[in-house]
Scaffold this motif. Structure first.
Motif, short mmCIF file in Angstrom:
data_model
loop_
_atom_site.label_atom_id
_atom_site.label_comp_id
_atom_site.label_asym_id
_atom_site.label_seq_id
_atom_site.Cartn_x
_atom_site.Cartn_y
_atom_site.Cartn_z
N LEU A 33 -7.70 36.89 32.10
CA LEU A 33 -7.24 36.76 33.49
C LEU A 33 -8.37 36.33 34.41
O LEU A 33 -8.19 35.46 35.27
N LEU A 37 -8.58 32.84 36.61
CA LEU A 37 -8.83 32.82 38.06
C LEU A 37 -10.04 31.94 38.38
O LEU A 37 -10.03 31.20 39.37
N GLN A 38 -11.07 32.01 37.56
CA GLN A 38 -12.26 31.18 37.79
C GLN A 38 -11.94 29.70 37.59
O GLN A 38 -12.43 28.85 38.34
N GLY A 41 -9.99 28.55 40.61
CA GLY A 41 -10.91 28.41 41.75
C GLY A 41 -11.77 27.17 41.65
O GLY A 41 -12.01 26.48 42.64
#
Length: 53
Positions: A33, A37-38, A41
């Motif tokens: 997860l 998310l990284q 981003g």
């Protein structure tokens, strides 16, 4: 054919109640997860050179 491997696994006490197994699974899911998310981003972030102009 010999299908005794399931019986052997049961005799060794391997079961879903193994706490260390669940810790490893949850840490792996958490790592995945955070990685997603990284990635999101990094993909949505504008390059630094575009902001300085």
């Amino acid at each position: 054919m010999d299908h005794a491997h399931a019986v052997i696994a049961d005799e060794t006490g391997i079961s879903g109640a193994n706490p260390a197994l669940w810790v490893v699974i949850f840490l792996g899911v958490g790592t995945a997860l955070v990685g997603m998310l990284q990635i999101v981003g990094a993909v949505t972030e504008k390059p630094e050179s575009a902001r300085s102009r």
